[in-house]
Write a protein that holds these residues in place. Structure first.
Motif: not given
Lengths: 285, 356
Positions: A11-13, A17-23
């Motif tokens: 889902n969107r959330m 979260v996942l796409s910004w996690f490594l940052f």
């Protein structure tokens, strides 16, 4: 195990979260290291803290290079004027100019590749030589470049040309060859002349792919530009990084590196959007 | 039979491993330069090992490029490193690494030079381009030359072109539109051979300002088990034994020098030529005299002022006193709670008294 499932739709959330996690992880790791190193050694310069980075960014953006002749009235300048006299802006302009020269010189390369692919005499004349030329490691002939073109702007642009254009020429050549010959024949039967076929049938079709190829080559282009600036120059983003390396000015180097990354990202994004806008029929980008 | 011997060998090896691991190990980094090449010989000839064994430690000698050697020292990856007084100030000391110079090896006495063509002098340099590696001793030499020729106010009017030392000779020789260059040997020798090039200023005119040191991290020297002291003693002992071989009279010396030259793929004549413009402090006494002389402080102040004016002590360093230097007589230049570079005479003194 839904993580390893192909058909799940996070889902969107979760996506956010996942796409910004490594940052976030990278930033946390950095801050932790900086704090740890500063506890051991308050004067540490290898991993500057946020405050030091902030001071570094301000200094780079707002203050002119200390070794320059001071401007007549630096006190009464507005923030914008100070930024435009600051070393970050001046370095960016210097590097951008070289970058644009390099980029502009890629367009003749595209035309050459097209002609080589379509006109057999061109192909025979150039192909073997460019295949050979493509394999020359540009950085290894630097001394020759300096002797041939001096150490001013020309040698830096030539480094880009030697480093990147053969790839573009060969790629355009291959793209040209991949256009189905039936289309060329069809063009002729509809009464087109040689140049109509070359430019209006073939070039038009391969153009979006050529733009993509140029986009992929932006990084090598930057690489050669940086190598040139680091070896001999009086300004530019890589010049500054090379100088600051000499006394571990990481508080300015890191902002510079991120700034270059941002600029490169924006150039890439612009080219991608432009490509989409110009060629709405093209679906690979 | 065979397998038993192999077993025996293996057991010996395993038995020896913990023994070797117990010995404190140290690394000294060096880079190619006439005054530092002796490290290559010390490692190769076994002199370093002899001294390390004497003090019950292990010393590894590692060659680097210059900048990476400084970075390794600052990152605390190596315990000792060969560097100039200027870099000792603007790399480790300015980065908060308390550093101690235990050996003053030599000073540049002509190795660094300002070269021009078409008869250009300091008087007509302003407005012209000058090739050099910026923010190094080259720039220091250039500014000292300008100052000594009454041109100090014009320094910023000379357009510096930051040129990597790997390409500076080719760039200057090939491109005759560039009229001035500052660099060091062996590049200076190479460029000087070009017709029409003159040497208008060199480091022999500012003797003792560009010092080549061997530095050790102070926290290593102060290790509670005393191994750091042993390391410094072994290093100094090995250094002066090698210096003795280099300066001895007789045919054996050439062999030693040729072996040292090998460290930088150099030939004996070329190395000797470089030695002729390097004031080697062959005896510990000579080094001691230089390190404890009053001029030493004045010269270090000149270098520190240069570093500070060019932001080499860090942009956040507001005052020169924040990177303080402690001299052998105990005097401190700068804030006494911010001593970052120390000149230590104990080891050179012990060497001169034969007490190592």
């Amino acid at each position: 195990m839904s993580v390893l499932s192909i058909s799940v739709r996070p889902n969107r959330m979760t996506c956010w979260v996942l796409s910004w996690f490594l940052f976030a992880a990278g930033i946390c790791l950095y801050l932790y290291t900086a704090q740890k190193r500063h506890k051991e050694n308050p004067d540490d310069r290898v991993v500057p803290t946020l405050a030091q980075l902030g001071a570094g960014i301000y200094q780079a953006a707002m203050n002119p290079d200390a070794d320059e002749e001071p401007a007549a009235d630096s006190a009464g300048q507005s923030a914008l004027e100070r930024f435009r006299n600051g070393m970050l802006w001046k370095d960016t302009v210097a590097s951008a100019r070289r970058f644009l020269y390099g980029l502009a010189l890629l367009f003749p390369a595209v035309l050459l590749g097209l002609h080589m692919g379509i006109f057999p005499y061109f192909g025979v004349f150039f192909l073997r030589f460019i295949l050979f030329f493509d394999k020359i490691i540009a950085l290894s002939v630097l001394p020759i470049l300096f002797i041939a073109f001096g150490i001013d702007e020309l040698s830096k642009v030539m480094l880009i040309v030697i480093g990147v254009t053969p790839t573009i020429i060969l790629d355009t050549f291959n793209l040209t060859k991949s256009v189905p010959p039936e289309q060329v024949v069809k063009g002729f039967t509809l009464g087109a002349r040689d140049f109509d076929v070359a430019y209006r049938v073939v070039l038009k079709q391969i153009w979006p792919r050529v733009l993509n190829s140029i986009r992929l080559n932006l990084k090598p282009l930057m690489l050669f530009l940086f190598a040139g600036e680091m070896i001999a120059s009086t300004d530019g983003l890589a010049y500054r990084i090379a100088l600051l390396r000499r006394h571990m000015g990481m508080n300015i180097i890191i902002p510079y590196v991120l700034w270059v990354a941002l600029l490169l990202f924006l150039v890439d994004l612009t080219m991608r959007l432009l490509n989409k806008r110009l060629h709405p029929w093209f679906r690979e980008a | 039979m065979k397998s038993r011997r192999a077993w025996l060998g293996l057991m010996l090896l395993v038995g020896a491993l913990p023994l070797a691991a117990q010995k404190p190990a140290f690394t000294v980094g060096w880079s190619v330069y006439v005054g530092w090449n002796p490290y290559y010989y010390m490692a190769k000839s076994g002199i370093m090992k002899k001294w390390a064994d004497k003090y019950g430690i292990t010393i590894k000698v590692q060659r680097f490029d210059y900048a990476p050697s400084l970075e390794a020292f600052v990152a605390k990856n190596i315990e000792a490193c060969a560097m100039t007084n200027m870099e000792a100030l603007d790399m480790p000391a300015a980065a908060g690494i308390d550093t101690t110079a235990i050996i003053v090896g030599d000073y540049s006495n002509g190795n660094d030079a300002v070269l021009t063509r078409n008869g250009v002098t300091f008087k007509n340099l302003p407005g012209k381009k000058l090739l050099l590696v910026e923010k190094t001793v080259s720039q220091y030499l250039f500014e000292r030359g300008m100052a000594m020729n009454g041109m100090e106010s014009q320094i910023k009017r000379v357009h510096l072109v930051n040129t990597s030392d790997s390409d500076i000779a080719a760039a200057f020789i090939a491109d005759t539109s560039h009229e001035a260059v500052v660099t060091w040997k062996p590049l200076v020798s190479q460029i000087s051979k070009t017709p029409g090039v003159t040497n208008i200023f060199n480091s022999s005119q500012i003797p003792g300002e560009i010092l080549d040191l061997t530095v050790v991290r102070t926290d290593v020297l102060n290790r509670p088990d005393g191994s750091g002291q042993k390391f410094a003693k072994a290093l100094t002992g090995a250094w002066y034994e090698t210096m003795g071989l280099m300066s001895a009279k007789g045919p054996a010396t050439d062999k030693v020098l040729a072996a040292i030259a090998e460290g930088s793929q150099d030939s004996l004549p070329s190395y000797k030529e470089q030695l002729s413009t390097t004031h080697m402090l062959f005896t510990p006494l000579a080094a001691l005299q230089l390190a404890t002389s009053p001029e030493m402080k004045q010269k270090m102040t000149l270098v520190k002022t240069f570093c500070f004016n060019h932001g080499l002590l860090g942009e956040s360093t507001k005052s020169m006193d924040e990177v303080a230097i402690r001299y052998p007589d105990g005097s401190v230049e700068g804030k006494s709670d911010r001593v970052r570079l120390r000149f230590e005479k104990a080891y050179m003194q012990a060497a001169s008294e034969g007490k190592l």
